[in-house]
Design an enzyme around this catalytic site. Structure first.
Site, PDB file in Angstrom:
ATOM      1  N   LYS A  49       8.979  29.042  19.666  1.00  0.00           N
ATOM      2  CA  LYS A  49       8.826  27.578  19.608  1.00  0.00           C
ATOM      3  C   LYS A  49       7.348  27.167  19.652  1.00  0.00           C
ATOM      4  O   LYS A  49       6.906  26.341  18.872  1.00  0.00           O
ATOM      5  CB  LYS A  49       9.574  26.908  20.779  1.00  0.00           C
ATOM      6  CG  LYS A  49      11.062  27.259  20.828  1.00  0.00           C
ATOM      7  CD  LYS A  49      11.762  26.629  22.001  1.00  0.00           C
ATOM      8  CE  LYS A  49      11.243  27.035  23.370  1.00  0.00           C
ATOM      9  NZ  LYS A  49      11.418  28.484  23.697  1.00  0.00           N
ATOM     10  N   ARG A  68      16.627  21.559  28.555  1.00  0.00           N
ATOM     11  CA  ARG A  68      17.084  22.915  28.860  1.00  0.00           C
ATOM     12  C   ARG A  68      18.564  22.938  29.258  1.00  0.00           C
ATOM     13  O   ARG A  68      19.169  23.990  29.291  1.00  0.00           O
ATOM     14  CB  ARG A  68      16.320  23.481  30.063  1.00  0.00           C
ATOM     15  CG  ARG A  68      14.865  23.844  29.826  1.00  0.00           C
ATOM     16  CD  ARG A  68      14.730  25.101  29.000  1.00  0.00           C
ATOM     17  NE  ARG A  68      13.915  26.157  29.544  1.00  0.00           N
ATOM     18  CZ  ARG A  68      12.601  26.278  29.406  1.00  0.00           C
ATOM     19  NH1 ARG A  68      11.887  25.372  28.785  1.00  0.00           N
ATOM     20  NH2 ARG A  68      11.976  27.336  29.898  1.00  0.00           N
ATOM     21  N   ARG A  99       3.306  38.991  25.021  1.00  0.00           N
ATOM     22  CA  ARG A  99       2.640  37.708  24.736  1.00  0.00           C
ATOM     23  C   ARG A  99       1.362  37.582  25.553  1.00  0.00           C
ATOM     24  O   ARG A  99       1.309  37.958  26.720  1.00  0.00           O
ATOM     25  CB  ARG A  99       3.574  36.548  25.085  1.00  0.00           C
ATOM     26  CG  ARG A  99       2.857  35.191  25.085  1.00  0.00           C
ATOM     27  CD  ARG A  99       3.792  34.013  25.048  1.00  0.00           C
ATOM     28  NE  ARG A  99       4.789  34.022  26.090  1.00  0.00           N
ATOM     29  CZ  ARG A  99       5.845  33.207  26.113  1.00  0.00           C
ATOM     30  NH1 ARG A  99       6.024  32.330  25.141  1.00  0.00           N
ATOM     31  NH2 ARG A  99       6.716  33.276  27.104  1.00  0.00           N
ATOM     32  N   ARG A 113       1.109  35.366  31.192  1.00  0.00           N
ATOM     33  CA  ARG A 113       1.727  34.448  32.147  1.00  0.00           C
ATOM     34  C   ARG A 113       2.389  35.222  33.278  1.00  0.00           C
ATOM     35  O   ARG A 113       2.941  36.292  33.055  1.00  0.00           O
ATOM     36  CB  ARG A 113       2.787  33.599  31.436  1.00  0.00           C
ATOM     37  CG  ARG A 113       2.210  32.419  30.697  1.00  0.00           C
ATOM     38  CD  ARG A 113       3.184  31.779  29.755  1.00  0.00           C
ATOM     39  NE  ARG A 113       4.520  31.570  30.292  1.00  0.00           N
ATOM     40  CZ  ARG A 113       5.496  30.949  29.631  1.00  0.00           C
ATOM     41  NH1 ARG A 113       5.270  30.478  28.414  1.00  0.00           N
ATOM     42  NH2 ARG A 113       6.682  30.794  30.175  1.00  0.00           N
ATOM     43  N   ARG A 170      15.057  34.792  33.047  1.00  0.00           N
ATOM     44  CA  ARG A 170      14.845  33.606  32.199  1.00  0.00           C
ATOM     45  C   ARG A 170      15.840  33.599  31.038  1.00  0.00           C
ATOM     46  O   ARG A 170      16.366  32.550  30.675  1.00  0.00           O
ATOM     47  CB  ARG A 170      13.403  33.577  31.687  1.00  0.00           C
ATOM     48  CG  ARG A 170      12.416  33.233  32.799  1.00  0.00           C
ATOM     49  CD  ARG A 170      10.982  33.515  32.403  1.00  0.00           C
ATOM     50  NE  ARG A 170      10.558  32.758  31.255  1.00  0.00           N
ATOM     51  CZ  ARG A 170       9.539  33.106  30.470  1.00  0.00           C
ATOM     52  NH1 ARG A 170       8.856  34.195  30.719  1.00  0.00           N
ATOM     53  NH2 ARG A 170       9.205  32.352  29.448  1.00  0.00           N
TER      54      ARG A 170
HETATM   55  P1  ADP Z   1       8.302  30.376  22.970  1.00  0.00           P
HETATM   56  O1  ADP Z   1       7.331  29.226  22.893  1.00  0.00           O
HETATM   57  O2  ADP Z   1       9.611  30.087  22.296  1.00  0.00           O
HETATM   58  O3  ADP Z   1       8.483  30.908  24.370  1.00  0.00           O
HETATM   59  P2  ADP Z   1       6.155  31.852  21.628  1.00  0.00           P
HETATM   60  O4  ADP Z   1       5.857  31.033  20.421  1.00  0.00           O
HETATM   61  O5  ADP Z   1       5.197  31.778  22.756  1.00  0.00           O
HETATM   62  O6  ADP Z   1       7.677  31.580  22.126  1.00  0.00           O
HETATM   63  O7  ADP Z   1       6.308  33.375  21.143  1.00  0.00           O
HETATM   64  C1  ADP Z   1       6.582  34.438  22.068  1.00  0.00           C
HETATM   65  C2  ADP Z   1       5.881  35.718  21.604  1.00  0.00           C
HETATM   66  O8  ADP Z   1       6.469  36.160  20.383  1.00  0.00           O
HETATM   67  C3  ADP Z   1       4.381  35.547  21.316  1.00  0.00           C
HETATM   68  O9  ADP Z   1       3.713  36.735  21.685  1.00  0.00           O
HETATM   69  C4  ADP Z   1       4.318  35.324  19.806  1.00  0.00           C
HETATM   70  O10 ADP Z   1       3.089  35.800  19.258  1.00  0.00           O
HETATM   71  C5  ADP Z   1       5.501  36.158  19.324  1.00  0.00           C
HETATM   72  N1  ADP Z   1       6.186  35.569  18.156  1.00  0.00           N
HETATM   73  C6  ADP Z   1       6.355  34.245  17.861  1.00  0.00           C
HETATM   74  N2  ADP Z   1       7.064  34.093  16.727  1.00  0.00           N
HETATM   75  C7  ADP Z   1       7.375  35.343  16.306  1.00  0.00           C
HETATM   76  C8  ADP Z   1       8.115  35.869  15.186  1.00  0.00           C
HETATM   77  N3  ADP Z   1       8.698  35.043  14.309  1.00  0.00           N
HETATM   78  N4  ADP Z   1       8.233  37.211  15.056  1.00  0.00           N
HETATM   79  C9  ADP Z   1       7.681  38.042  15.986  1.00  0.00           C
HETATM   80  N5  ADP Z   1       6.947  37.624  17.048  1.00  0.00           N
HETATM   81  C10 ADP Z   1       6.809  36.292  17.218  1.00  0.00           C
HETATM   82  P1  AMP Z   2       8.463  27.733  29.191  1.00  0.00           P
HETATM   83  O1  AMP Z   2       6.965  27.561  29.118  1.00  0.00           O
HETATM   84  O2  AMP Z   2       9.213  26.746  28.346  1.00  0.00           O
HETATM   85  O3  AMP Z   2       8.883  29.174  28.924  1.00  0.00           O
HETATM   86  O4  AMP Z   2       8.878  27.406  30.691  1.00  0.00           O
HETATM   87  C1  AMP Z   2       8.389  28.169  31.778  1.00  0.00           C
HETATM   88  C2  AMP Z   2       9.107  27.760  33.054  1.00  0.00           C
HETATM   89  O5  AMP Z   2       8.839  26.381  33.360  1.00  0.00           O
HETATM   90  C3  AMP Z   2      10.641  27.872  33.032  1.00  0.00           C
HETATM   91  O6  AMP Z   2      11.107  29.172  33.318  1.00  0.00           O
HETATM   92  C4  AMP Z   2      11.029  26.858  34.120  1.00  0.00           C
HETATM   93  O7  AMP Z   2      10.831  27.389  35.421  1.00  0.00           O
HETATM   94  C5  AMP Z   2       9.988  25.744  33.912  1.00  0.00           C
HETATM   95  N1  AMP Z   2      10.456  24.732  32.935  1.00  0.00           N
HETATM   96  C6  AMP Z   2       9.916  24.447  31.717  1.00  0.00           C
HETATM   97  N2  AMP Z   2      10.604  23.467  31.104  1.00  0.00           N
HETATM   98  C7  AMP Z   2      11.612  23.135  31.954  1.00  0.00           C
HETATM   99  C8  AMP Z   2      12.684  22.214  31.888  1.00  0.00           C
HETATM  100  N3  AMP Z   2      12.879  21.438  30.810  1.00  0.00           N
HETATM  101  N4  AMP Z   2      13.531  22.147  32.937  1.00  0.00           N
HETATM  102  C9  AMP Z   2      13.368  22.908  34.024  1.00  0.00           C
HETATM  103  N5  AMP Z   2      12.398  23.818  34.154  1.00  0.00           N
HETATM  104  C10 AMP Z   2      11.508  23.939  33.126  1.00  0.00           C
END
Ligand code: ADP
Ligand code: AMP
Length: 211
Positions: A15, A88, A125, A158, A169
């Site tokens: 995302k 969520r 990541r 992270r 998660r």
């Molecule tokens: P989200 O925001 O949904 O948690 P991220 O965009 O941060 O996901 O992506 C999670 C990890 O996967 C990052 O290391 C990113 O570089 C990688 N990634 C994102 N999109 C893809 C894809 N389409 N194929 C493979 N790896 C990806």
């Molecule tokens: P994310 O960056 O979206 O992967 O979120 C990281 C963490 O933040 C999650 O595991 C939750 O602990 C918290 N968080 C983010 N968005 C929400 C949400 N909409 N509702 C509750 N917790 C959230």
């Protein structure tokens, strides 16, 4: 007026990666509840102290806190937003509608990906401490290890991207997201993308949808 855009998908489904590209090409503002919460932690605020342990365990922060934070950080009458990481659960989806969107037009994109693939993506990541750019040490590494290509900032992992937390998660996601997906499906605003594809291919699909 552009539609408000809601990105739904498991942690690591891509995302944030797609949101950055959508911002660049379409001029949306990106609002990620995870980023807002991490900013609170980094600032040392009371709220940040309260949510740190919950986030580090991979559980969800309470709905009231997250809604308040989101409300303070978006104005849908002024801008078109990408909502990333919110809603969520079904209560958040209903509150997003009744307290923030209030009938403005919206498009929802669900990032569909094999959950088995996610641990690998997430543990690899890295994100830039300064500009937030997202990398992957396996499939999208920075040119210099731990240094952001874009701004020279330091790349960090992270705290909740460790394997043990990631598993929880993903469990939390599985237990909460399906009613949300059904809710938007019934409203006729849901589009599903195959998020197991490459970044560029997914972006082409999303771009076609937004044009
Ligand atoms: P989200 O925001 O949904 O948690 P991220 O965009 O941060 O996901 O992506 C999670 C990890 O996967 C990052 O290391 C990113 O570089 C990688 N990634 C994102 N999109 C893809 C894809 N389409 N194929 C493979 N790896 C990806
Ligand atoms: P994310 O960056 O979206 O992967 O979120 C990281 C963490 O933040 C999650 O595991 C939750 O602990 C918290 N968080 C983010 N968005 C929400 C949400 N909409 N509702 C509750 N917790 C959230």
């Amino acid at each position: 007026m552009m539609k408000q855009l809601i990105l739904l998908g498991a942690p690591g489904s891509g995302k944030g990666t797609q949101a950055a590209k959508i911002v660049e090409d379409f001029g949306y503002k990106h609002v990620s509840t995870g980023d807002l919460l991490r900013k609170e932690i980094a600032s040392g605020s009371e709220l940040g102290k309260r949510v740190k342990a919950i986030m580090d365990s991979g559980n969800l922060v309470d709905d009231v806190t997250v809604l308040e934070l989101l409300k303070n950080n978006c104005n849908v009458h002024k801008n078109a937003y990408i909502f990333d990481g919110y809603p969520r659960n079904i209560d958040q989806a209903k509150e997003l509608e009744s307290k923030i969107l209030k009938g403005v037009s919206q498009q929802v994109i669900y990032f569909d990906v094999d959950l088995e693939k996610l641990v690998e993506r997430i543990v690899n990541r890295r994100s830039c401490k300064s500009c937030g750019e997202i990398y992957n040490v396996i499939n999208n590494p920075s040119r210099i290890v731990d240094v952001c290509d874009r701004c020279g900032g330091q790349l960090l992992q992270r705290d909740d991207d460790k394997k043990s937390v990631v598993k929880n998660r993903i469990e939390v996601f599985k237990n909460t997201i399906f009613p949300v997906r059904d809710y938007y499906n019934r409203a006729g605003v849901l589009k599903i993308v195959d998020a197991g594809k490459g970044v560029a291919e997914i972006f082409t699909e999303i771009s076609d949808l937004l044009k």
